[in-house]
Design an enzyme around this catalytic site. Structure first.
Site, short mmCIF file in Angstrom:
data_model
loop_
_atom_site.label_atom_id
_atom_site.label_comp_id
_atom_site.label_asym_id
_atom_site.label_seq_id
_atom_site.Cartn_x
_atom_site.Cartn_y
_atom_site.Cartn_z
N SER A 28 0.84 -1.19 0.00
CA SER A 28 0.00 0.00 0.00
C SER A 28 0.88 1.25 0.00
O SER A 28 1.97 1.24 0.57
CB SER A 28 -0.92 0.03 1.23
N GLY A 88 0.45 5.62 0.42
CA GLY A 88 -0.44 6.71 0.79
C GLY A 88 0.26 8.05 0.70
O GLY A 88 1.38 8.15 0.18
N GLU A 106 1.40 9.83 3.12
CA GLU A 106 2.46 10.03 4.11
C GLU A 106 3.39 8.85 4.28
O GLU A 106 4.43 8.99 4.92
CB GLU A 106 1.84 10.35 5.47
N VAL A 129 3.78 1.17 2.78
CA VAL A 129 3.58 0.02 3.67
C VAL A 129 4.10 -1.24 2.97
O VAL A 129 3.72 -1.52 1.83
CB VAL A 129 2.10 -0.15 4.05
N ASP A 186 -8.82 12.09 11.31
CA ASP A 186 -8.84 11.77 9.88
C ASP A 186 -9.66 10.50 9.65
O ASP A 186 -9.32 9.67 8.81
CB ASP A 186 -7.41 11.59 9.35
#
Length: 507
Positions: free
Chosen positions: A250, A252, A254, A257, A393
């Site tokens: 994954s 994202g 920030e 992973v 969030d």
């Protein structure tokens, strides 16, 4: 007297018969047509003689006489130069061998001005550049006194042509990657304004190139890691914390992973399947997110606007503390294994290398969706009341569905309600959750105002969002003033049994 005459007759010059001086003749004889014709015939007969050659053969007979000492000396010198150059060429080949970098003995060769180049191209493997007519000539410099000449012909160091040639010569000092060409050979004259503009441009390009190179070497990009991060991951594998790292699962805004197989650490059993959350070090996504950490009293004293790379490590540490607090309250979330700089190792939510789907992507029937809603409502209440945290969030993108259970993830930005904008973030979370479940067809789902009051325990009566937010801001202002006056921390920022952090030196 007779003996002297005999010795003179026996003495013979080793250089042959001496050249006799021509007999003087009158001007009339010189200008006579008959004498001119006679001289022309003698010259043509001499040129047809087979023994005449511009270069006499030294290997001939010893009896070959010559009438010129100069020609003989030049012939001997040329033969010596040929032998010297041949030997020098052999030594040069022997010295260099098969090396790609060769040393030239060109400056030691004897290049005779009268040598007739009859040798083949294969024999000549060097080139004399000492008298290259196309070689660039450095501009002459003015003396220390700053001028040359006298009177009207005086030329100072500020002369336009002299400065132009000097500026052209100075371009050789530019960086190697700047192609300046042969300005000196073309007698190019650069004005001070043009030269200074080129110099500033070259310096700007060098700094930009250095920044791009550093950014490339020291940043974590999409699905990739920088060398320092890669070294940290290798150290985890070598220490036995992880068996192996399988790949990216994954990406994202920030972080990136990775999936990994767990090992063991200090007699602690590491989960069989783990994830490595590597926070990106490009800093692009963190420029506008400092509001989540600079007003958090747990990290306020350690926050530094001037050291953004350490803010990223602080961000990873904040997620570790938040996950530990959430896990201790019994809310489903990943379990922290270890933190090392900006790499956070956690338990894997999924099975057999397949990550659990996000709540947005999970295919749920109406009963499961209703069950998921009540789970989220309960988890939000416990997160606010028991953990004293606001997710900040929360949405269907940061909730996973695994084993018929909702899991919270990505809590690095989570803050406490005492944060100056804590209630605003809670209202935003409630709006995201209410909108998602209402669109999913859950009839029992609260609207945003009811959900906010249920989670926070406050009683704000308003159906207008602007008025509702105004009351929230008033509460935040009153709460901030109270915290500043009391100076007390409501919730402890450390727990017993917090996951370990590896002792690593700062960069």
């Amino acid at each position: 007297m007779d003996q002297l005459e005999v010795s003179t007759k026996e003495t013979k010059s080793p250089w042959g018969a001496p050249a006799l001086a021509p007999a003087p003749c009158s001007l009339a004889d010189v200008m006579s047509e008959q004498l001119a014709r006679q001289l022309d015939e003698e010259g043509s007969a001499l040129s047809q003689c087979p023994d005449f050659s511009p270069e006499l053969d030294l290997a001939g007979t010893a009896e070959a006489d010559t009438d010129s000492d100069l020609i003989l000396a030049q012939m001997l010198q040329m033969q010596f130069d040929r032998e010297f150059d041949t030997q020098l060429r052999i030594e040069e080949k022997k010295f260099n061998g098969d090396s790609k970098v060769s040393i030239s003995f060109e400056n030691y060769r004897m290049v005779h001005p009268y040598e007739d180049s009859d040798s083949s191209e294969d024999e000549v493997d060097w080139q004399d550049t000492r008298h290259d007519p196309y070689r660039a000539v450095k501009p002459t410099t003015t003396p220390k006194k700053g001028f040359v000449g006298k009177g009207k012909n005086i030329t100072t160091k500020h002369d336009e042509e002299i400065c132009g040639r000097k500026n052209t010569a100075r371009m050789d000092n530019f960086a190697p990657e700047v192609h300046v060409g042969d300005g000196i050979g073309m007698d190019l004259k650069l004005s001070n304004q043009v030269y200074n503009a080129l110099k500033r441009h070259c310096q700007t390009e060098q700094r930009r190139s250095a920044r791009l190179h550093e950014k490339k070497e020291h940043s974590t990009a999409e699905q990739a890691v920088d060398p320092k991060t890669r070294l940290l991951m290798y150290k985890m594998v070598n220490a036995g914390i992880l068996e192996n790292i399988n790949g990216c699962i994954s990406t994202g805004k920030e972080s990136v992973v990775f999936h990994a197989n767990g090992g063991s650490f200090e007699e602690k059993i590491v989960p069989e399947e783990c994830v490595l959350k590597v926070f990106k070090t490009t800093l692009n996504e963190f420029k506008n997110r400092d509001k989540y950490i600079k007003d958090d009293y747990r990290f306020k004293d350690r926050f530094s606007k001037l050291n953004p790379r350490k803010i990223i490590r602080l961000w990873a540490e904040k997620e570790m503390h938040n996950l530990t607090r959430i896990k201790k309250a019994g809310i489903p979330c990943p379990e922290v294994v270890i933190l090392k700089k900006h790499i956070l190792v956690m338990s894997f939510i999924g099975k057999d290398h397949v990550p659990a789907p996000k709540l947005k992507d999970a295919i749920l029937n109406s009963e499961d969706m209703k069950n998921a809603y009540y789970q989220v409502l309960n988890m939000m209440q416990r997160l606010y009341q028991d953990c004293n945290l606001v997710h900040a969030d929360l949405s269907e993108y940061n909730m996973l569905w695994h084993d018929r259970q909702v899991w919270f993830i990505d809590v690095s930005q989570s803050i406490e309600p005492t944060h100056p904008h804590g209630l605003e973030f809670l209202f935003r979370d409630c709006r995201n959750v209410a909108t998602f479940f209402q669109k999913a067809g859950v009839a029992e789902a609260f609207n945003v105002f009811e959900l906010f009051n249920t989670v926070s325990g406050l009683q704000i009566n308003s159906d207008n969002e602007a008025d509702f937010l105004a009351q929230i801001e008033a509460l935040e202002k009153r709460n901030e003033d109270h915290v500043q006056k009391s100076g007390k921390k409501i919730f402890s920022d450390t727990y017993e049994g917090s996951p370990p952090q590896l002792n690593t030196d700062d960069d």
